[in-house]
Design an enzyme around this catalytic site. Structure first.
Site, short mmCIF file in Angstrom:
data_model
loop_
_atom_site.label_atom_id
_atom_site.label_comp_id
_atom_site.label_asym_id
_atom_site.label_seq_id
_atom_site.Cartn_x
_atom_site.Cartn_y
_atom_site.Cartn_z
N GLY A 91 0.45 -1.15 0.03
CA GLY A 91 -0.29 0.03 0.22
C GLY A 91 0.63 1.28 0.19
O GLY A 91 0.29 2.27 -0.02
N HIS A 98 8.59 6.54 5.31
CA HIS A 98 7.72 7.38 5.82
C HIS A 98 7.46 6.56 7.09
O HIS A 98 6.42 5.68 6.73
CB HIS A 98 6.39 7.95 5.67
CG HIS A 98 5.16 7.58 4.43
ND1 HIS A 98 6.26 7.72 3.00
CD2 HIS A 98 4.36 7.25 4.92
CE1 HIS A 98 5.26 6.77 2.38
NE2 HIS A 98 4.10 6.59 3.35
P1 AMP Z 1 1.65 5.44 2.11
O1 AMP Z 1 0.47 5.37 0.97
O2 AMP Z 1 2.01 4.19 3.00
O3 AMP Z 1 3.17 6.00 0.91
O4 AMP Z 1 1.49 6.50 2.46
C1 AMP Z 1 0.96 8.34 1.71
C2 AMP Z 1 0.64 8.97 3.19
O5 AMP Z 1 0.84 9.89 2.46
C3 AMP Z 1 -0.92 8.58 2.99
O6 AMP Z 1 -1.86 8.32 3.89
C4 AMP Z 1 -1.93 10.49 2.29
O7 AMP Z 1 -2.64 10.32 2.84
C5 AMP Z 1 -0.54 11.33 2.81
N1 AMP Z 1 0.32 11.86 1.74
C6 AMP Z 1 -0.11 12.37 0.08
N2 AMP Z 1 0.14 13.72 0.06
C7 AMP Z 1 -0.01 14.46 1.35
C8 AMP Z 1 0.12 16.11 1.26
N3 AMP Z 1 0.19 17.14 0.83
N4 AMP Z 1 0.09 15.80 2.96
C9 AMP Z 1 0.11 15.35 3.53
N5 AMP Z 1 -0.34 13.88 3.04
C10 AMP Z 1 0.11 13.35 2.25
#
Ligand code: AMP
Ligand code: ZN
Length: 112
Positions: A91, A98
């Site tokens: 996912g 992160h």
């Molecule tokens: P993943 O899917 O584990 O790679 O997590 C990526 C996360 O980044 C997701 O939970 C998104 O909602 C979050 N995300 C994407 N773009 C942004 C943004 N501009 N600011 C804050 N969170 C973000």
């Protein structure tokens, strides 16, 4: 790394709701929260995922966990979940390391 969303957020080039920052780590609230509290902890240096942790950046990865404990404590979180998705099947949608920190609701195990 050019065209990396989280590199740009860490550099302040794209706005975010910051919860913590130091020389090497940045933390900010997720734009699409999956729990009442949901923030992300990232290294300022580009590492693609947990799969990119090596002896030379392992101290930074450990510091990210230290930051999680510090910020969670400051937010008064007594129970929370730390998640890091690695690769498409797990996912991962943003290819910059992160840790998700989620809190404030009951959670199930195993995760979906
Ligand atoms: P993943 O899917 O584990 O790679 O997590 C990526 C996360 O980044 C997701 O939970 C998104 O909602 C979050 N995300 C994407 N773009 C942004 C943004 N501009 N600011 C804050 N969170 C973000
Ligand atoms: Zn990056």
């Amino acid at each position: 790394m050019p065209d990396c969303l989280f590199c740009k957020i860490a550099a302040g080039e794209i706005p975010s709701n910051k919860v913590y920052e130091d020389e090497t780590v940045y933390a900010f609230y997720d734009i699409d929260p999956q729990a009442p509290t949901h923030f992300l902890v990232i290294p300022k240096a580009h590492i693609p995922s947990v799969a990119g942790i090596r002896p030379e950046n392992a101290a930074l990865a450990g510091h990210m966990l230290e930051v999680i404990a510090k910020v969670a404590g400051e937010l008064g979180l007594e129970s929370y979940r730390v998640v890091s998705n690695v690769g498409q099947q797990a996912g991962q949608t943003v290819p910059h390391l992160h840790f998700h920190v989620l809190a404030g609701r009951d959670m199930t195990w195993p995760p979906g």
